[in-house]
Scaffold this motif. Sequence first.
Motif, PDB file in Angstrom:
ATOM      1  N   ASP A 196     104.992 -46.112 -31.144  1.00  6.29           N
ATOM      2  CA  ASP A 196     104.050 -47.173 -31.461  1.00  6.29           C
ATOM      3  C   ASP A 196     103.822 -47.922 -30.450  1.00  6.29           C
ATOM      4  O   ASP A 196     102.579 -48.301 -30.155  1.00  6.29           O
ATOM      5  CB  ASP A 196     104.740 -48.006 -32.458  1.00  6.29           C
ATOM      6  N   ASP A 215      99.600 -40.089 -42.379  1.00  6.30           N
ATOM      7  CA  ASP A 215     100.341 -40.837 -42.953  1.00  6.30           C
ATOM      8  C   ASP A 215      99.947 -42.266 -42.788  1.00  6.30           C
ATOM      9  O   ASP A 215      99.756 -42.945 -41.757  1.00  6.30           O
ATOM     10  CB  ASP A 215     101.878 -41.053 -42.394  1.00  6.30           C
ATOM     11  N   CYS A 252      97.168 -42.842 -36.490  1.00 12.78           N
ATOM     12  CA  CYS A 252      98.223 -42.042 -37.290  1.00 12.78           C
ATOM     13  C   CYS A 252      99.110 -40.993 -36.661  1.00 12.78           C
ATOM     14  O   CYS A 252      99.932 -40.536 -37.363  1.00 12.78           O
ATOM     15  CB  CYS A 252      97.625 -41.751 -38.693  1.00 12.78           C
ATOM     16  N   ARG A 289      94.182 -55.718 -43.242  1.00 11.41           N
ATOM     17  CA  ARG A 289      93.327 -56.848 -42.352  1.00 11.41           C
ATOM     18  C   ARG A 289      91.970 -56.573 -41.850  1.00 11.41           C
ATOM     19  O   ARG A 289      91.687 -55.967 -40.893  1.00 11.41           O
ATOM     20  CB  ARG A 289      94.147 -56.764 -40.850  1.00 11.41           C
ATOM     21  N   ARG A 307      98.272 -53.306 -37.943  1.00 19.87           N
ATOM     22  CA  ARG A 307      98.791 -54.690 -37.934  1.00 19.87           C
ATOM     23  C   ARG A 307      99.335 -55.391 -36.707  1.00 19.87           C
ATOM     24  O   ARG A 307      99.212 -56.440 -36.463  1.00 19.87           O
ATOM     25  CB  ARG A 307      99.748 -54.673 -39.009  1.00 19.87           C
ATOM     26  N   ALA A 308      99.666 -54.205 -35.755  1.00 22.04           N
ATOM     27  CA  ALA A 308     100.267 -54.894 -34.502  1.00 22.04           C
ATOM     28  C   ALA A 308      99.066 -55.348 -33.515  1.00 22.04           C
ATOM     29  O   ALA A 308      99.602 -56.185 -32.562  1.00 22.04           O
ATOM     30  CB  ALA A 308     101.073 -53.496 -33.731  1.00 22.04           C
ATOM     31  N   ALA A 365      98.785 -48.117 -40.485  1.00 20.34           N
ATOM     32  CA  ALA A 365      98.523 -49.489 -40.979  1.00 20.34           C
ATOM     33  C   ALA A 365      99.709 -50.364 -40.105  1.00 20.34           C
ATOM     34  O   ALA A 365      99.247 -51.471 -39.765  1.00 20.34           O
ATOM     35  CB  ALA A 365      99.088 -49.541 -42.504  1.00 20.34           C
ATOM     36  N   ARG A 366     100.919 -49.677 -39.940  1.00 18.08           N
ATOM     37  CA  ARG A 366     101.799 -50.507 -39.130  1.00 18.08           C
ATOM     38  C   ARG A 366     101.048 -50.823 -37.553  1.00 18.08           C
ATOM     39  O   ARG A 366     101.240 -51.824 -37.191  1.00 18.08           O
ATOM     40  CB  ARG A 366     103.213 -49.575 -38.886  1.00 18.08           C
ATOM     41  N   ARG A 367     100.635 -49.965 -36.886  1.00 14.22           N
ATOM     42  CA  ARG A 367      99.879 -49.778 -35.680  1.00 14.22           C
ATOM     43  C   ARG A 367      98.672 -50.961 -35.657  1.00 14.22           C
ATOM     44  O   ARG A 367      98.583 -51.704 -34.944  1.00 14.22           O
ATOM     45  CB  ARG A 367      99.722 -48.633 -34.972  1.00 14.22           C
ATOM     46  N   ALA A 417     100.973 -45.223 -43.618  1.00 11.81           N
ATOM     47  CA  ALA A 417     102.067 -46.158 -43.303  1.00 11.81           C
ATOM     48  C   ALA A 417     102.043 -46.402 -41.846  1.00 11.81           C
ATOM     49  O   ALA A 417     102.320 -47.454 -41.213  1.00 11.81           O
ATOM     50  CB  ALA A 417     103.324 -45.750 -44.048  1.00 11.81           C
ATOM     51  N   VAL A 418     102.091 -45.150 -41.052  1.00 11.22           N
ATOM     52  CA  VAL A 418     101.962 -45.006 -39.572  1.00 11.22           C
ATOM     53  C   VAL A 418     100.862 -46.048 -39.052  1.00 11.22           C
ATOM     54  O   VAL A 418     101.023 -46.828 -38.240  1.00 11.22           O
ATOM     55  CB  VAL A 418     102.037 -43.751 -39.100  1.00 11.22           C
ATOM     56  N   THR A 421      96.674 -51.223 -44.688  1.00 10.93           N
ATOM     57  CA  THR A 421      96.795 -52.566 -43.221  1.00 10.93           C
ATOM     58  C   THR A 421      96.674 -54.077 -43.638  1.00 10.93           C
ATOM     59  O   THR A 421      96.929 -54.480 -43.249  1.00 10.93           O
ATOM     60  CB  THR A 421      95.720 -52.130 -42.340  1.00 10.93           C
TER      61      THR A 421
END
Length: 262
Positions: free
Chosen positions: A79, A109, A73, A154, A118-119, A114-116, A111-112, A152
């Motif tokens: 990213d 955060d 995060c 996942r 998921r990537a 979770a985005r990574r 959201a930060v 996330t």
Amino acid sequence: MKLAVSTLGMPGEGLESAIAVAAAGGCQGLELRLHPDTGVHAGLPPADRAAAREKIADAGLSIAALAGYVGICDPAPADDTVVGDLLADLRLAADLGAPGVRVFPRGDDPAVGARRLRAVADTAATLGVRVFVETHDKMPTGAAVAALLSATGRPDAAVALWDLLHPWRHGEPLDETLGALAPYLAYVQVKDAVSATDTTPVPLWSGAVPLDAAGELLRAHGYDGWVSLEWERTWYPQVAPVQDVLPGAADWVRRFSAPAAA
């Protein structure tokens, strides 16, 4: 439960020494800190990866996890940088036969992170490894890590690592920590410390961490995964060698691995 010991407790010692300590201490596994000083890191050539895996297996041990230092995060790096570093660690885990890689939050955060997460999730699932998000730094509680993992979405690729010290020292009751982490819990780090404000490591049951209460909760929950002794001698060089502390960790695992009473 299965007992491992982290190489964080063996600064300046090589893999052969760590294997000997783990085997003599009754461990089933090793948690390998990813750092050039330990000889295990993402820059390790393929032949050296295969040799390390063979040495550990020949000793009758497994790799419980790789202890990485990616800040999932962390708002500072891009990213692409964070994702690239984590993918390199995950590929190392697959090559070594480890089930996954520990990461730190480093930011607050979800959201930060979770985005990574998921990537990297599809690659992690394909490799058969997972990301262990530790209750640490800016997300020290079970509630915070659970919020990140929920965002996330996942659970096949991103799960929780409960470091018994940090949620407790930040005031989260043990039952609330486990309640939040239960759907995601895949790894536990056990340790004791002087107090909630003085995190100097001390042998198990000689400090203030409520080890018995945590163990009873995990036993009642039916937890049967890895428990790693994270003896932080790398950061506290004045403390005793990890060999002196391992018997307490083995005792803790024995005490709380039995099924809870009906």
